[in-house]
Design a protein around this motif. Structure first.
Motif, PDB file in Angstrom:
ATOM      1  N   MET A 152      -1.821  14.957  -0.255  1.00 44.68           N
ATOM      2  CA  MET A 152      -0.438  15.379  -0.147  1.00 44.68           C
ATOM      3  C   MET A 152       0.196  14.833   1.125  1.00 44.68           C
ATOM      4  N   GLY A 153       1.270  14.101   1.001  1.00 47.75           N
ATOM      5  CA  GLY A 153       2.013  13.626   2.155  1.00 47.75           C
ATOM      6  C   GLY A 153       1.448  12.387   2.828  1.00 47.75           C
ATOM      7  N   SER A 154       0.365  11.815   2.330  1.00 42.92           N
ATOM      8  CA  SER A 154      -0.205  10.640   2.982  1.00 42.92           C
ATOM      9  C   SER A 154       0.369   9.367   2.373  1.00 42.92           C
ATOM     10  N   GLU A 155       0.379   8.321   3.177  1.00 47.22           N
ATOM     11  CA  GLU A 155       0.891   7.030   2.747  1.00 47.22           C
ATOM     12  C   GLU A 155      -0.231   6.018   2.735  1.00 47.22           C
ATOM     13  N   ILE A 156       0.006   4.914   2.029  1.00 47.85           N
ATOM     14  CA  ILE A 156      -0.913   3.788   2.056  1.00 47.85           C
ATOM     15  C   ILE A 156      -0.274   2.689   2.894  1.00 47.85           C
ATOM     16  N   LYS A 157      -1.027   2.158   3.841  1.00 45.06           N
ATOM     17  CA  LYS A 157      -0.556   1.062   4.692  1.00 45.06           C
ATOM     18  C   LYS A 157      -1.469  -0.130   4.479  1.00 45.06           C
ATOM     19  N   LEU A 158      -0.887  -1.313   4.440  1.00 43.82           N
ATOM     20  CA  LEU A 158      -1.628  -2.555   4.282  1.00 43.82           C
ATOM     21  C   LEU A 158      -1.394  -3.413   5.511  1.00 43.82           C
TER      22      LEU A 158
ATOM     23  N   ASN B 154       5.258   3.249  -6.987  1.00 40.89           N
ATOM     24  CA  ASN B 154       6.079   2.063  -7.213  1.00 40.89           C
ATOM     25  C   ASN B 154       5.662   1.328  -8.489  1.00 40.89           C
ATOM     26  N   GLY B 155       5.320   2.068  -9.527  1.00 40.45           N
ATOM     27  CA  GLY B 155       4.965   1.465 -10.798  1.00 40.45           C
ATOM     28  C   GLY B 155       3.523   0.982 -10.884  1.00 40.45           C
ATOM     29  N   ARG B 156       2.730   1.178  -9.844  1.00 37.84           N
ATOM     30  CA  ARG B 156       1.332   0.731  -9.841  1.00 37.84           C
ATOM     31  C   ARG B 156       0.431   1.950  -9.800  1.00 37.84           C
ATOM     32  N   GLY B 157      -0.733   1.838 -10.427  1.00 37.77           N
ATOM     33  CA  GLY B 157      -1.671   2.943 -10.437  1.00 37.77           C
ATOM     34  C   GLY B 157      -2.613   2.892  -9.245  1.00 37.77           C
TER      35      GLY B 157
ATOM     36  N   VAL C 174      -9.783   4.258   6.828  1.00 44.20           N
ATOM     37  CA  VAL C 174      -9.618   2.819   7.041  1.00 44.20           C
ATOM     38  C   VAL C 174     -10.580   2.104   6.101  1.00 44.20           C
ATOM     39  N   THR C 175     -10.048   1.195   5.293  1.00 49.67           N
ATOM     40  CA  THR C 175     -10.854   0.418   4.361  1.00 49.67           C
ATOM     41  C   THR C 175     -10.623  -1.055   4.640  1.00 49.67           C
ATOM     42  N   ALA C 176     -11.705  -1.792   4.855  1.00 54.98           N
ATOM     43  CA  ALA C 176     -11.604  -3.237   5.057  1.00 54.98           C
ATOM     44  C   ALA C 176     -11.799  -3.932   3.716  1.00 54.98           C
ATOM     45  N   VAL C 177     -10.864  -4.810   3.379  1.00 56.92           N
ATOM     46  CA  VAL C 177     -10.935  -5.603   2.151  1.00 56.92           C
ATOM     47  C   VAL C 177     -11.239  -7.027   2.578  1.00 56.92           C
ATOM     48  N   LEU C 178     -12.443  -7.511   2.237  1.00 55.84           N
ATOM     49  CA  LEU C 178     -12.903  -8.814   2.700  1.00 55.84           C
ATOM     50  C   LEU C 178     -13.067  -9.775   1.529  1.00 55.84           C
ATOM     51  N   PRO C 179     -12.140 -10.728   1.379  1.00 54.31           N
ATOM     52  CA  PRO C 179     -12.311 -11.711   0.299  1.00 54.31           C
ATOM     53  C   PRO C 179     -13.525 -12.603   0.529  1.00 54.31           C
TER      54      PRO C 179
ATOM     55  N   LEU D 281      -2.189 -14.216   1.526  1.00 59.54           N
ATOM     56  CA  LEU D 281      -2.819 -13.349   0.522  1.00 59.54           C
ATOM     57  C   LEU D 281      -2.293 -11.924   0.644  1.00 59.54           C
ATOM     58  N   ALA D 282      -2.164 -11.429   1.869  1.00 56.32           N
ATOM     59  CA  ALA D 282      -1.679 -10.063   2.079  1.00 56.32           C
ATOM     60  C   ALA D 282      -0.240  -9.905   1.597  1.00 56.32           C
ATOM     61  N   GLU D 283       0.587 -10.921   1.788  1.00 50.37           N
ATOM     62  CA  GLU D 283       1.966 -10.851   1.302  1.00 50.37           C
ATOM     63  C   GLU D 283       1.997 -10.767  -0.220  1.00 50.37           C
ATOM     64  N   GLU D 284       1.122 -11.516  -0.884  1.00 55.48           N
ATOM     65  CA  GLU D 284       1.068 -11.464  -2.353  1.00 55.48           C
ATOM     66  C   GLU D 284       0.557 -10.098  -2.829  1.00 55.48           C
ATOM     67  N   VAL D 285      -0.486  -9.584  -2.198  1.00 59.62           N
ATOM     68  CA  VAL D 285      -1.009  -8.264  -2.562  1.00 59.62           C
ATOM     69  C   VAL D 285       0.061  -7.202  -2.334  1.00 59.62           C
ATOM     70  N   SER D 286       0.738  -7.290  -1.211  1.00 61.96           N
ATOM     71  CA  SER D 286       1.807  -6.350  -0.878  1.00 61.96           C
ATOM     72  C   SER D 286       2.902  -6.363  -1.934  1.00 61.96           C
ATOM     73  N   ALA D 287       3.313  -7.554  -2.339  1.00 64.27           N
ATOM     74  CA  ALA D 287       4.368  -7.680  -3.348  1.00 64.27           C
ATOM     75  C   ALA D 287       3.917  -7.117  -4.690  1.00 64.27           C
ATOM     76  N   ARG D 288       2.680  -7.394  -5.080  1.00 69.41           N
ATOM     77  CA  ARG D 288       2.188  -6.905  -6.378  1.00 69.41           C
ATOM     78  C   ARG D 288       2.020  -5.394  -6.410  1.00 69.41           C
ATOM     79  N   LEU D 289       1.631  -4.800  -5.273  1.00 70.22           N
ATOM     80  CA  LEU D 289       1.449  -3.350  -5.217  1.00 70.22           C
ATOM     81  C   LEU D 289       2.751  -2.613  -4.938  1.00 70.22           C
ATOM     82  N   GLY D 290       3.742  -3.349  -4.431  1.00 72.68           N
ATOM     83  CA  GLY D 290       5.005  -2.696  -4.081  1.00 72.68           C
ATOM     84  C   GLY D 290       4.895  -1.880  -2.811  1.00 72.68           C
ATOM     85  N   ILE D 291       3.980  -2.264  -1.934  1.00 74.36           N
ATOM     86  CA  ILE D 291       3.773  -1.572  -0.658  1.00 74.36           C
ATOM     87  C   ILE D 291       4.150  -2.540   0.448  1.00 74.36           C
ATOM     88  N   ALA D 292       4.981  -2.101   1.385  1.00 75.20           N
ATOM     89  CA  ALA D 292       5.387  -2.970   2.490  1.00 75.20           C
ATOM     90  C   ALA D 292       4.183  -3.297   3.366  1.00 75.20           C
ATOM     91  N   LEU D 293       4.131  -4.531   3.826  1.00 77.69           N
ATOM     92  CA  LEU D 293       3.068  -4.973   4.723  1.00 77.69           C
ATOM     93  C   LEU D 293       3.364  -4.428   6.119  1.00 77.69           C
TER      94      LEU D 293
END
Length: 128
Positions: free
Chosen positions: A32-38, A21-24, A117-122, A47-59
């Motif tokens: 192959m065939g895997s998706e990223i989920k947030l 979606n235009g992001r690296g 599974v990766t935990a992102v902790l601000p 914060l998650a909604e903003e990250v989701s919008a910037r990455l172009g990945i649905a929350l």
């Protein structure tokens, strides 16, 4: 030279990025065939909604509720099988409740057969 400092910044193209979606995204994260989920924890929805919008990945949808006795109930409303799951969760006040919620989110994702599974902790209070 061993004494020279490492480069401070590298572009995503330098590490073999795949563009979604235009992001690296580093190619090492994508199979192959895997998706990223947030998934957002209850303390980081905005914060998650903003990250989701910037990455172009649905929350992803996760219902986080409490039983009458205070226990936390987590239900993830979509399939995570084979996906790379990132859980965005701050462990702020009340610290112990938020930490248990994070652990339950990780457990739910693992039981749903996520590839990783990766935990992102601000903020993580027990890091001192």
């Amino acid at each position: 030279d061993l004494l020279s400092p490492p480069p401070m910044s590298r572009s995503l193209d330098d590490i073999g990025a795949v563009h979604i979606n235009g992001r690296g995204v580093p190619a090492s994260l994508i199979e192959m065939g895997s998706e990223i989920k947030l998934i957002a924890g209850s303390s980081t929805e905005a914060l998650a909604e903003e990250v989701s919008a910037r990455l172009g990945i649905a929350l992803s949808t996760a219902n986080i509720n409490r039983f009458n006795d205070g226990e936390i109930n987590i239900q993830i409303q979509e399939s995570l099988r084979g996906c790379h799951v990132y859980i965005l969760k701050s462990v702020s006040t009340p610290v112990n409740d938020n930490l248990v919620e994070l652990l339950l989110l990780i457990s739910a994702a693992k039981r749903a057969s996520a590839a990783s599974v990766t935990a992102v902790l601000p903020y993580y209070p027990y890091s001192r």
